[in-house]
Design a protein around this motif. Structure first.
Motif, PDB file in Angstrom:
ATOM      1  N   ARG A 227       0.842  -1.199   0.000  1.00 23.53           N
ATOM      2  CA  ARG A 227       0.000   0.000   0.000  1.00 23.53           C
ATOM      3  C   ARG A 227       0.880   1.253   0.000  1.00 23.53           C
ATOM      4  N   GLY A 228       0.569   2.140  -0.929  1.00 28.17           N
ATOM      5  CA  GLY A 228       1.279   3.411  -1.023  1.00 28.17           C
ATOM      6  C   GLY A 228       0.309   4.571  -0.997  1.00 28.17           C
ATOM      7  N   GLU A 229       0.501   5.492  -1.927  1.00 28.02           N
ATOM      8  CA  GLU A 229      -0.350   6.685  -1.972  1.00 28.02           C
ATOM      9  C   GLU A 229      -0.607   7.050  -3.422  1.00 28.02           C
ATOM     10  N   ALA A 230      -1.885   7.209  -3.758  1.00 23.66           N
ATOM     11  CA  ALA A 230      -2.255   7.558  -5.128  1.00 23.66           C
ATOM     12  C   ALA A 230      -1.811   8.982  -5.454  1.00 23.66           C
ATOM     13  N   HIS A 283      -7.204   1.719 -11.368  1.00 24.34           N
ATOM     14  CA  HIS A 283      -5.921   1.993 -12.010  1.00 24.34           C
ATOM     15  C   HIS A 283      -6.106   2.680 -13.363  1.00 24.34           C
ATOM     16  N   ALA A 284      -5.092   3.461 -13.725  1.00 24.77           N
ATOM     17  CA  ALA A 284      -5.136   4.206 -14.981  1.00 24.77           C
ATOM     18  C   ALA A 284      -3.724   4.541 -15.395  1.00 24.77           C
ATOM     19  N   ILE A 285      -3.536   4.830 -16.670  1.00 26.27           N
ATOM     20  CA  ILE A 285      -2.192   5.083 -17.186  1.00 26.27           C
ATOM     21  C   ILE A 285      -1.596   6.346 -16.581  1.00 26.27           C
ATOM     22  N   SER A 286      -2.432   7.283 -16.149  1.00 23.40           N
ATOM     23  CA  SER A 286      -1.938   8.554 -15.615  1.00 23.40           C
ATOM     24  C   SER A 286      -2.053   8.640 -14.097  1.00 23.40           C
ATOM     25  N   ARG A 287      -2.210   7.514 -13.425  1.00 21.70           N
ATOM     26  CA  ARG A 287      -2.405   7.515 -11.977  1.00 21.70           C
ATOM     27  C   ARG A 287      -1.338   6.663 -11.294  1.00 21.70           C
ATOM     28  N   ILE A 288      -0.679   7.224 -10.291  1.00 24.46           N
ATOM     29  CA  ILE A 288       0.187   6.426  -9.426  1.00 24.46           C
ATOM     30  C   ILE A 288      -0.741   5.578  -8.566  1.00 24.46           C
ATOM     31  N   PRO A 289      -0.634   4.264  -8.623  1.00 24.30           N
ATOM     32  CA  PRO A 289      -1.590   3.448  -7.871  1.00 24.30           C
ATOM     33  C   PRO A 289      -1.339   3.537  -6.364  1.00 24.30           C
ATOM     34  N   ASP A 290      -2.408   3.329  -5.596  1.00 23.17           N
ATOM     35  CA  ASP A 290      -2.263   3.334  -4.148  1.00 23.17           C
ATOM     36  C   ASP A 290      -2.019   1.934  -3.586  1.00 23.17           C
ATOM     37  N   THR A 291      -2.339   0.888  -4.366  1.00 22.18           N
ATOM     38  CA  THR A 291      -2.191  -0.484  -3.872  1.00 22.18           C
ATOM     39  C   THR A 291      -1.782  -1.412  -5.009  1.00 22.18           C
ATOM     40  N   LEU A 292      -0.916  -2.338  -4.701  1.00 23.89           N
ATOM     41  CA  LEU A 292      -0.579  -3.422  -5.619  1.00 23.89           C
ATOM     42  C   LEU A 292      -0.656  -4.726  -4.839  1.00 23.89           C
ATOM     43  N   MET A 317      11.105  -6.238   3.208  1.00 29.32           N
ATOM     44  CA  MET A 317       9.842  -5.488   3.214  1.00 29.32           C
ATOM     45  C   MET A 317       9.922  -4.309   4.183  1.00 29.32           C
ATOM     46  N   ASP A 318      10.495  -4.562   5.364  1.00 27.57           N
ATOM     47  CA  ASP A 318      10.620  -3.479   6.349  1.00 27.57           C
ATOM     48  C   ASP A 318      11.520  -2.367   5.828  1.00 27.57           C
ATOM     49  N   ASP A 319      12.637  -2.738   5.192  1.00 27.64           N
ATOM     50  CA  ASP A 319      13.572  -1.744   4.677  1.00 27.64           C
ATOM     51  C   ASP A 319      12.946  -0.931   3.545  1.00 27.64           C
ATOM     52  N   ILE A 320      12.272  -1.593   2.623  1.00 27.08           N
ATOM     53  CA  ILE A 320      11.646  -0.898   1.492  1.00 27.08           C
ATOM     54  C   ILE A 320      10.492  -0.030   1.977  1.00 27.08           C
ATOM     55  N   SER A 321       9.770  -0.497   2.987  1.00 28.37           N
ATOM     56  CA  SER A 321       8.679   0.307   3.547  1.00 28.37           C
ATOM     57  C   SER A 321       9.212   1.635   4.071  1.00 28.37           C
ATOM     58  N   ARG A 322      10.372   1.602   4.773  1.00 29.56           N
ATOM     59  CA  ARG A 322      10.950   2.837   5.304  1.00 29.56           C
ATOM     60  C   ARG A 322      11.445   3.748   4.193  1.00 29.56           C
ATOM     61  N   SER A 323      12.119   3.188   3.205  1.00 34.54           N
ATOM     62  CA  SER A 323      12.749   4.021   2.174  1.00 34.54           C
ATOM     63  C   SER A 323      11.745   4.567   1.163  1.00 34.54           C
ATOM     64  N   ARG A 324      10.653   3.862   0.935  1.00 33.86           N
ATOM     65  CA  ARG A 324       9.707   4.296  -0.101  1.00 33.86           C
ATOM     66  C   ARG A 324       8.375   4.770   0.460  1.00 33.86           C
ATOM     67  N   VAL A 326       5.930   3.065   1.969  1.00 37.80           N
ATOM     68  CA  VAL A 326       4.817   2.151   1.687  1.00 37.80           C
ATOM     69  C   VAL A 326       4.690   1.173   2.849  1.00 37.80           C
ATOM     70  N   SER A 327       3.689   0.316   2.789  1.00 34.11           N
ATOM     71  CA  SER A 327       3.557  -0.753   3.781  1.00 34.11           C
ATOM     72  C   SER A 327       3.217  -2.054   3.070  1.00 34.11           C
ATOM     73  N   PHE A 328       3.612  -3.166   3.670  1.00 31.85           N
ATOM     74  CA  PHE A 328       3.306  -4.488   3.143  1.00 31.85           C
ATOM     75  C   PHE A 328       2.441  -5.237   4.152  1.00 31.85           C
ATOM     76  N   ASP A 329       1.348  -5.790   3.679  1.00 33.65           N
ATOM     77  CA  ASP A 329       0.496  -6.674   4.481  1.00 33.65           C
ATOM     78  C   ASP A 329       0.542  -8.044   3.818  1.00 33.65           C
ATOM     79  N   THR A 330       1.222  -8.998   4.465  1.00 33.21           N
ATOM     80  CA  THR A 330       1.441 -10.298   3.820  1.00 33.21           C
ATOM     81  C   THR A 330       0.226 -11.213   3.878  1.00 33.21           C
ATOM     82  N   GLY A 331      -0.735 -10.941   4.767  1.00 33.81           N
ATOM     83  CA  GLY A 331      -1.830 -11.887   4.934  1.00 33.81           C
ATOM     84  C   GLY A 331      -1.310 -13.185   5.526  1.00 33.81           C
ATOM     85  N   PRO A 332      -2.139 -14.224   5.559  1.00 31.87           N
ATOM     86  CA  PRO A 332      -1.706 -15.485   6.169  1.00 31.87           C
ATOM     87  C   PRO A 332      -0.674 -16.209   5.310  1.00 31.87           C
TER      88      PRO A 332
END
Length: 419
Positions: A227-230, A283-292, A317-324, A326-332
Motif C-alpha cells: 500500500r502506497g499513496e495515489a 488503475h489508470a495510465i496517468s495515476r500512481i496506484p495506491d495499492t498493488l 519489506m521493512d527496509d523498502i517500507s521505510r525508504s519508499r 509504503v507498507s506491506f500486508d502479507t496476509g496469512p
C-alpha cells in the motif's frame, strides 16, 4: 533389462484405453472419488488380472496389485501413484506411476525374475487439489494425516463434502476423523513412485529419466498487499512518491539477487510471483496506484533455506517500507515442510539408473507428490522422474513411451534380486 515390444505394447494399451475412458473437451478429467475414477480403477483391475496379477481393494477403495506368490506377504515394498487428474489435464500425471508399477510386476512374471523383497503396486485415489481444494487426500487417508478441515472440504462442482463423497463410495470415515491410518504402515517397507517431470530440466539436459533427491517444501502468501499513496503521474515528483509498483519491483529484484546467490553457493531454491496487479477499478495510465497485490511462492528442499528466506523477506519489506513510504500486508502464510527421499533408496535407485542408462542423474522435485506424504509418515521413500515436455496439468503433456520404459527399467533394476 530394457523393455520388450510386448511390454511397450501393454503400456501403450493402458494409456490409450484409460484416455478413452476419461475424455474432456480438452485432455482428460478423472475427478477424485468420482465414478470416472472408479471406472479407471476397474479397468486397471481387469488389466492386472488378465496379465496374471492378484488384485485387492483397501479400506480407502484404492487398488493393490501383486504377483500371486506375494498375496499373503507379511510386508512389502510399495510402488505406484494416483489415477485422478485435474480438469482438462494430461493423461500421464499420476497414471504413469501406476502403469509403471503394473509393468514392473508383469515384467517380473513374464521373465521369471525374483524381487529381493515382496512388491505391491498401489493405484490411489484423490491426489489432485483441483476437486476439494486440498491435495494428497488418498495418501493422507492411508497414513492418518487427513485433517478435519479437509474431510469437511466441499467439492468444486456439487458442493458435497469430501466426507459425503467417501461415504457414498462405502468408505468408513470414522478412522479418518480420528486421524488413524487406514492401513498397517508397519507392513510397508518403502514407497517408490515414478512420475513425469513437471518442469523442463530433463528435456534441456537430454536425459530420459532421473532419481529424485527430495520434494521441495514451501511457504506461500496468496495475496500480499503493498500500500502506497495515489497521485497524478505527471504532478508528483519522485521524492514525494509512495509508489507500490516500484516498491514491489525493488522487492522482487532483491529476492532474485538473493536467489542467484544461494544457487551459486550450492543451496536449493525457487521462487515465483505468479499473480501481480493493481486495482482494476481504479488503475489508470496517468495515476500512481495506491495499492498493488501479488502472490509469492518460495520453495526449497532445505528447511534452513526456507527459514532464511522467510526472515530475508520480512527484513527487505521493512527496509523498502521505510525508504519508499509504503507498507506491506502479507496476509496469512501457507507452508508445507520439505520431504527428503531416503538416502539408501536414493543410492539404490542411482545404482539402478547407472545399470540402465550408463550414468545416474539426481534432481529435486519442485512439485508435490504422494511420496512426500509417505516420507512424512516415516516410510522410506524414493522417486524416479521421466522426461516430459510442456509441463503437466494440461492436455499437452508429452512423455515419450521410450523414456517411460527407461523409467520402469530403473524401478525393475532396483527391485529385482541380484543374480
Amino acid at each position: 533389462m530394457m523393455a520388450t515390444a510386448i511390454e511397450e505394447s501393454l503400456a501403450q494399451q493402458a494409456f490409450d484405453e484409460i484416455r478413452a475412458l476419461s475424455p474432456d473437451t480438452e485432455g482428460v478429467s478423472r475427478p477424485a472419488f468420482s465414478d470416472i475414477e472408479t471406472r479407471t480403477l476397474d479397468w486397471l483391475a481387469g488389466f492386472a488380472r488378465a496379465n496374471g496379477l492378484c488384485v485387492e481393494e483397501d479400506a480407502g477403495r484404492n487398488l493393490l496389485f501383486c504377483l500371486p506368490e506375494h498375496a499373503d506377504a507379511e510386508s512389502w515394498l510399495l510402488i505406484g501413484s494416483h489415477v485422478d487428474s485435474v480438469p482438462m489435464g494430461g493423461n500421464y500425471d499420476g497414471l504413469a506411476g501406476v502403469i509403471a508399477g503394473l509393468l514392473v510386476l508383469i515384467r517380473a512374471a513374464r521373465r521369471g525374475q525374483r524381487f529381493r523383497r515382496p512388491v505391491k503396486c498401489i493405484a490411489m485415489r484423490g491426489e489432485e487439489s483441483a476437486w476439494f481444494g486440498a491435495c494428497y487426500l488418498g495418501s493422507k487417508m492411508l497414513t492418518g494425516q487427513l485433517p478435519q478441515s479437509e474431510l469437511d472440504a466441499p467439492h468444486r462442482g456439487d458442493g458435497a463434502t469430501l466426507s459425503e463423497h467417501l461415504q457414498s463410495l462405502g468408505i468408513d470415515t470414522a478412522p479418518l476423523a480420528a486421524r488413524q491410518p487406514i492401513c498397517d504402515l508397519t507392513r510397508i517397507e518403502a514407497y517408490l513412485e515414478l512420475h513425469i517431470e513437471q518442469g523442463p530440466l530433463l528435456v534441456e539436459r537430454g536425459l530420459p529419466a532421473a532419481v529424485v533427491s527430495g520434494i521441495r517444501g514451501n511457504f506461500r502468501h496468496r495475496l500480499i498487499q503493498c500500500r502506497g499513496e495515489a497521485g497524478h503521474s505527471g504532478a508528483v515528483p519522485r521524492a514525494y512518491r509512495h509508489d507500490p509498483v516500484l516498491a514491489f519491483a525493488e522487492l522482487m529484484h532483491r529476492l532474485d539477487t538473493s536467489w542467484d546467490h544461494l544457487l551459486r553457493t550450492g543451496s536449493d531454491l525457487v521462487l515465483t510471483s505468479g499473480i501481480v496487479g493493481t486495482d482494476p477499478e481504479s488503475h489508470a495510465i496517468s495515476r500512481i496506484p495506491d495499492t498493488l497485490g501479488f502472490s509469492l511462492d518460495v520453495r526449497s528442499q532445505d528447511r534452513s533455506v526456507l527459514a532464511q528466506m522467510r526472515d530475508y523477506l520480512r527484513a527487505q519489506m521493512d527496509d523498502i517500507s521505510r525508504s519508499r513510504g509504503v507498507s506491506f500486508d502479507t496476509g496469512p502464510e501457507v507452508a508445507v515442510a520439505p520431504a527428503l527421499m531416503d538416502p539408501d533408496v536414493i543410492a539404490g535407485l542411482e545404482t539402478a539408473m547407472a545399470q540402465v542408462t550408463g550414468a545416474p542423474f539426481t534432481m529435486a522435485s519442485g512439485g508435490g507428490h504422494d511420496a512426500a506424504i509417505f516420507a512424512q509418515a516415516g516410510i522410506p521413500s524414493g522417486m524416479v522422474f521421466v522426461r516430459n515436455r510442456n509441463g503437466s496439468h494440461n492436455p499437452d503433456e508429452a512423455m515419450d513411451l521410450a523414456d517411460f520404459m527407461v523409467g520402469t527399467s530403473i524401478l525393475s533394476a532396483y527391485l529385482e534380486a541380484e543374480e
